[in-house]
Design a protein around this motif. Structure first.
Motif, PDB file in Angstrom:
ATOM      1  N   ILE A  87     107.301   4.596 -76.051  1.00  0.00           N
ATOM      2  CA  ILE A  87     108.397   3.626 -76.019  1.00  0.00           C
ATOM      3  C   ILE A  87     109.684   4.364 -75.669  1.00  0.00           C
ATOM      4  O   ILE A  87     110.010   5.386 -76.282  1.00  0.00           O
ATOM      5  CB  ILE A  87     108.521   2.893 -77.362  1.00  0.00           C
ATOM      6  N   THR A  88     110.415   3.865 -74.695  1.00  0.00           N
ATOM      7  CA  THR A  88     111.575   4.589 -74.163  1.00  0.00           C
ATOM      8  C   THR A  88     112.912   3.909 -74.420  1.00  0.00           C
ATOM      9  O   THR A  88     113.959   4.564 -74.348  1.00  0.00           O
ATOM     10  CB  THR A  88     111.421   4.779 -72.646  1.00  0.00           C
ATOM     11  N   GLU A  89     112.912   2.596 -74.706  1.00  0.00           N
ATOM     12  CA  GLU A  89     114.185   1.875 -74.794  1.00  0.00           C
ATOM     13  C   GLU A  89     114.831   1.957 -76.170  1.00  0.00           C
ATOM     14  O   GLU A  89     115.981   1.533 -76.344  1.00  0.00           O
ATOM     15  CB  GLU A  89     113.983   0.405 -74.400  1.00  0.00           C
ATOM     16  N   PHE A  90     114.114   2.465 -77.157  1.00  0.00           N
ATOM     17  CA  PHE A  90     114.653   2.568 -78.511  1.00  0.00           C
ATOM     18  C   PHE A  90     114.496   3.996 -79.014  1.00  0.00           C
ATOM     19  O   PHE A  90     113.550   4.702 -78.647  1.00  0.00           O
ATOM     20  CB  PHE A  90     113.941   1.598 -79.454  1.00  0.00           C
ATOM     21  N   SER A  91     115.427   4.394 -79.897  1.00  0.00           N
ATOM     22  CA  SER A  91     115.421   5.747 -80.445  1.00  0.00           C
ATOM     23  C   SER A  91     115.609   5.705 -81.954  1.00  0.00           C
ATOM     24  O   SER A  91     116.133   4.709 -82.500  1.00  0.00           O
ATOM     25  CB  SER A  91     116.566   6.573 -79.837  1.00  0.00           C
ATOM     26  N   VAL A  92     115.198   6.773 -82.617  1.00  0.00           N
ATOM     27  CA  VAL A  92     115.436   6.898 -84.054  1.00  0.00           C
ATOM     28  C   VAL A  92     116.941   6.769 -84.329  1.00  0.00           C
ATOM     29  O   VAL A  92     117.760   7.368 -83.618  1.00  0.00           O
ATOM     30  CB  VAL A  92     114.903   8.250 -84.573  1.00  0.00           C
ATOM     31  N   GLY A  93     117.288   5.957 -85.314  1.00  0.00           N
ATOM     32  CA  GLY A  93     118.685   5.743 -85.656  1.00  0.00           C
ATOM     33  C   GLY A  93     119.285   4.488 -85.059  1.00  0.00           C
ATOM     34  O   GLY A  93     120.378   4.059 -85.479  1.00  0.00           O
ATOM     35  N   ASP A  94     118.603   3.857 -84.088  1.00  0.00           N
ATOM     36  CA  ASP A  94     119.110   2.601 -83.519  1.00  0.00           C
ATOM     37  C   ASP A  94     119.178   1.518 -84.588  1.00  0.00           C
ATOM     38  O   ASP A  94     118.270   1.386 -85.416  1.00  0.00           O
ATOM     39  CB  ASP A  94     118.200   2.109 -82.383  1.00  0.00           C
ATOM     40  N   GLU A  95     120.244   0.750 -84.557  1.00  0.00           N
ATOM     41  CA  GLU A  95     120.356  -0.432 -85.412  1.00  0.00           C
ATOM     42  C   GLU A  95     119.829  -1.626 -84.625  1.00  0.00           C
ATOM     43  O   GLU A  95     120.284  -1.891 -83.507  1.00  0.00           O
ATOM     44  CB  GLU A  95     121.806  -0.646 -85.844  1.00  0.00           C
ATOM     45  N   VAL A  96     118.850  -2.319 -85.196  1.00  0.00           N
ATOM     46  CA  VAL A  96     118.130  -3.346 -84.439  1.00  0.00           C
ATOM     47  C   VAL A  96     117.898  -4.602 -85.281  1.00  0.00           C
ATOM     48  O   VAL A  96     118.025  -4.591 -86.511  1.00  0.00           O
ATOM     49  CB  VAL A  96     116.758  -2.815 -83.949  1.00  0.00           C
ATOM     50  N   LEU A  97     117.532  -5.664 -84.593  1.00  0.00           N
ATOM     51  CA  LEU A  97     117.092  -6.910 -85.223  1.00  0.00           C
ATOM     52  C   LEU A  97     115.888  -7.392 -84.450  1.00  0.00           C
ATOM     53  O   LEU A  97     115.744  -7.092 -83.261  1.00  0.00           O
ATOM     54  CB  LEU A  97     118.215  -7.948 -85.222  1.00  0.00           C
ATOM     55  N   ALA A  98     114.993  -8.133 -85.117  1.00  0.00           N
ATOM     56  CA  ALA A  98     113.750  -8.490 -84.423  1.00  0.00           C
ATOM     57  C   ALA A  98     113.085  -9.714 -85.012  1.00  0.00           C
ATOM     58  O   ALA A  98     113.225 -10.023 -86.206  1.00  0.00           O
ATOM     59  CB  ALA A  98     112.762  -7.318 -84.462  1.00  0.00           C
ATOM     60  N   PHE A  99     112.352 -10.393 -84.125  1.00  0.00           N
ATOM     61  CA  PHE A  99     111.331 -11.365 -84.519  1.00  0.00           C
ATOM     62  C   PHE A  99     110.046 -10.572 -84.675  1.00  0.00           C
ATOM     63  O   PHE A  99     109.515 -10.038 -83.707  1.00  0.00           O
ATOM     64  CB  PHE A  99     111.197 -12.446 -83.450  1.00  0.00           C
ATOM     65  N   THR A 100     109.562 -10.438 -85.905  1.00  0.00           N
ATOM     66  CA  THR A 100     108.396  -9.601 -86.164  1.00  0.00           C
ATOM     67  C   THR A 100     107.113 -10.430 -86.103  1.00  0.00           C
ATOM     68  O   THR A 100     107.150 -11.662 -86.139  1.00  0.00           O
ATOM     69  CB  THR A 100     108.509  -8.911 -87.530  1.00  0.00           C
ATOM     70  N   LYS A 101     105.989  -9.739 -86.020  1.00  0.00           N
ATOM     71  CA  LYS A 101     104.702 -10.418 -85.868  1.00  0.00           C
ATOM     72  C   LYS A 101     104.411 -11.324 -87.060  1.00  0.00           C
ATOM     73  O   LYS A 101     104.491 -10.897 -88.207  1.00  0.00           O
ATOM     74  CB  LYS A 101     103.580  -9.394 -85.721  1.00  0.00           C
ATOM     75  N   LEU A 102     104.021 -12.547 -86.749  1.00  0.00           N
ATOM     76  CA  LEU A 102     103.724 -13.537 -87.788  1.00  0.00           C
ATOM     77  C   LEU A 102     102.315 -13.343 -88.345  1.00  0.00           C
ATOM     78  O   LEU A 102     101.337 -13.412 -87.593  1.00  0.00           O
ATOM     79  CB  LEU A 102     103.818 -14.960 -87.216  1.00  0.00           C
ATOM     80  N   GLY A 103     102.221 -13.117 -89.652  1.00  0.00           N
ATOM     81  CA  GLY A 103     100.920 -13.172 -90.313  1.00  0.00           C
ATOM     82  C   GLY A 103      99.937 -12.099 -89.928  1.00  0.00           C
ATOM     83  O   GLY A 103      98.730 -12.289 -90.056  1.00  0.00           O
ATOM     84  N   VAL A 104     100.424 -10.946 -89.471  1.00  0.00           N
ATOM     85  CA  VAL A 104      99.541  -9.852 -89.087  1.00  0.00           C
ATOM     86  C   VAL A 104      99.601  -8.772 -90.172  1.00  0.00           C
ATOM     87  O   VAL A 104     100.665  -8.202 -90.411  1.00  0.00           O
ATOM     88  CB  VAL A 104      99.944  -9.252 -87.727  1.00  0.00           C
ATOM     89  N   PRO A 105      98.501  -8.483 -90.855  1.00  0.00           N
ATOM     90  CA  PRO A 105      98.510  -7.429 -91.875  1.00  0.00           C
ATOM     91  C   PRO A 105      98.752  -6.052 -91.259  1.00  0.00           C
ATOM     92  O   PRO A 105      98.714  -5.886 -90.042  1.00  0.00           O
ATOM     93  CB  PRO A 105      97.097  -7.509 -92.479  1.00  0.00           C
ATOM     94  N   GLY A 106      99.010  -5.078 -92.126  1.00  0.00           N
ATOM     95  CA  GLY A 106      99.155  -3.718 -91.636  1.00  0.00           C
ATOM     96  C   GLY A 106     100.580  -3.275 -91.436  1.00  0.00           C
ATOM     97  O   GLY A 106     100.835  -2.308 -90.702  1.00  0.00           O
ATOM     98  N   GLY A 107     101.544  -3.979 -92.058  1.00  0.00           N
ATOM     99  CA  GLY A 107     102.923  -3.508 -92.022  1.00  0.00           C
ATOM    100  C   GLY A 107     103.866  -4.278 -91.133  1.00  0.00           C
ATOM    101  O   GLY A 107     105.011  -3.851 -90.933  1.00  0.00           O
ATOM    102  N   TYR A 108     103.423  -5.407 -90.574  1.00  0.00           N
ATOM    103  CA  TYR A 108     104.276  -6.154 -89.639  1.00  0.00           C
ATOM    104  C   TYR A 108     105.196  -7.177 -90.302  1.00  0.00           C
ATOM    105  O   TYR A 108     106.142  -7.644 -89.683  1.00  0.00           O
ATOM    106  CB  TYR A 108     103.420  -6.838 -88.572  1.00  0.00           C
ATOM    107  N   GLY A 109     104.939  -7.563 -91.535  1.00  0.00           N
ATOM    108  CA  GLY A 109     105.783  -8.555 -92.188  1.00  0.00           C
ATOM    109  C   GLY A 109     107.161  -8.006 -92.508  1.00  0.00           C
ATOM    110  O   GLY A 109     107.323  -6.837 -92.858  1.00  0.00           O
ATOM    111  N   ALA A 110     108.176  -8.866 -92.388  1.00  0.00           N
ATOM    112  CA  ALA A 110     109.562  -8.429 -92.605  1.00  0.00           C
ATOM    113  C   ALA A 110     109.948  -8.360 -94.073  1.00  0.00           C
ATOM    114  O   ALA A 110     110.939  -7.715 -94.409  1.00  0.00           O
ATOM    115  CB  ALA A 110     110.508  -9.371 -91.860  1.00  0.00           C
TER     116      ALA A 110
END
Length: 346
Positions: A87-110
């Motif tokens: 992934i090239t468009e984001f870096s450690v330390g970026d402040e971000v907001l997101a629509f995260t994956k709905l109902g997917v186990p494994g760490g995707y819930g907000a």
């Protein structure tokens, strides 16, 4: 054993959501895929989450849930801690907001101290927004943008469209989260916005770009709309349900278009296009839809940094993760109006 974090966990359909310790998720690398745009994961230290009606509906009904136990929540803002390989468009330390994956186990819930954000639906946060404000933006803006630009096929506001004559759009449910973002986006696109809301929210809607505001309970609401548009209304975006979608059909001119986020119209009209607006399928990438959402996310990011979109009004609920279940109950009972409930994590 991996590092443990706290998350709000739902064990079964219709069950109680409880704060528990879970493994800290690890971001996946960008896969080799034909879809342009950034896919793959970011690991984000979540600073604030916004609550949406879909959160309690998912918990009760189990739709868009791949397996249990699962952490819900899809509207969040935070700081990137790790980036998936490739992934090239984001870096450690970026402040971000997101629509995260709905109902997917494994760490995707907000609803968690740390969450995986899929890069394709992540937006960089302007520094002038607080974490709480930023968390209200992703789901509402992306849903509104899909309705306006994908389903109604309006020109993008970043393309500087112009109209040779006044062009109207009716946004039914203008004071809702999606509705208020739709009002702003449509106004940025150059349309004259007619929004419906209860009278207490009329001034707010005018302040964010509505040219006309109508009380949705007015007995002559159809006459008011027809008078404003001279019976030439081409676009309706309904955020409420079947009854309001039926009104939308009535006021649309021939060859008009109606987009709806909830239950669609029960009436029919031969010369009107009717489209359903669904953001939740984006991460399942039906027919390349993730590519469309990724493009719209970049448009929204530009508008945010230009100051052309303002966040929802917010109400911070107490207790962080522990306060979310009572906030969802408040949403379920319909005790929230023209405000976004937000939980802040220290």
């Amino acid at each position: 054993m991996g590092t443990k974090i706290k998350a709000l966990v739902l064990q079964a359909k219709g069950g109680e959501q409880v704060v528990k310790e879970v493994d800290k998720p690890v971001p996946k690398a960008k896969p080799n895929a034909a879809i342009p745009g950034e896919i793959g994961d970011l690991l984000v230290n979540v600073k604030a989450v916004a609550l949406n009606p879909v959160d309690w509906k998912q918990a009760d009904a189990g739709f868009f849930i791949d397996a249990y136990p699962v952490t819900l929540g899809s509207d969040a803002a935070g700081i990137v801690e790790a980036v998936g390989e490739g992934i090239t468009e984001f870096s450690v330390g970026d402040e971000v907001l997101a629509f995260t994956k709905l109902g997917v186990p494994g760490g995707y819930g907000a609803f968690s101290e740390y969450s995986l954000f899929e890069a394709a639906t992540t937006i960089k946060k302007p520094p002038f927004f607080s974490w709480e404000q930023a968390a209200t933006i992703p789901v509402g803006t992306l849903t509104a943008a899909i309705g306006l630009y994908h389903e109604l096929n309006l020109p993008l506001p970043t393309e500087n469209p112009s109209w040779f004559r006044e062009e109207f759009i009716l946004i039914w449910g203008g004071s809702s989260s999606v509705g208020s973002y739709a009002v702003q986006l449509a106004a940025n696109t150059g349309l004259s916005v007619i929004a419906t809301a209860s009278p207490k929210n009329h001034d707010y809607l005018r302040s964010i770009g509505a040219a006309y505001v109508i009380d949705y309970n007015a007995p002559d609401v159809i006459d008011q709309i027809n008078s404003i548009t001279n019976n030439q209304l081409k676009y309706v975006f309904d955020i409420i349900g079947s009854e309001s979608s039926n009104i939308g059909l009535k006021v649309l001119a021939p060859n008009g278009k109606l987009a709806h986020t909830s239950e669609g119209p029960t009436d029919t009209k031969d010369d009107v296009q009717i489209k359903r607006v669904v953001l939740g399928v984006a991460h399942r990438d039906t027919q390349g839809f993730l590519k469309t959402v990724n493009k719209l996310a970049k448009v929204i990011e530009q508008l945010l940094f230009e100051g052309r979109i303002q966040p929802n009004n917010i109400e911070v609920i107490e207790g962080g993760l522990n306060g979310i279940p009572s906030g969802l109950q408040k949403l379920k009972e319909g005790r929230v109006s023209a405000t976004k409930l937000v939980a802040k994590f220290d």
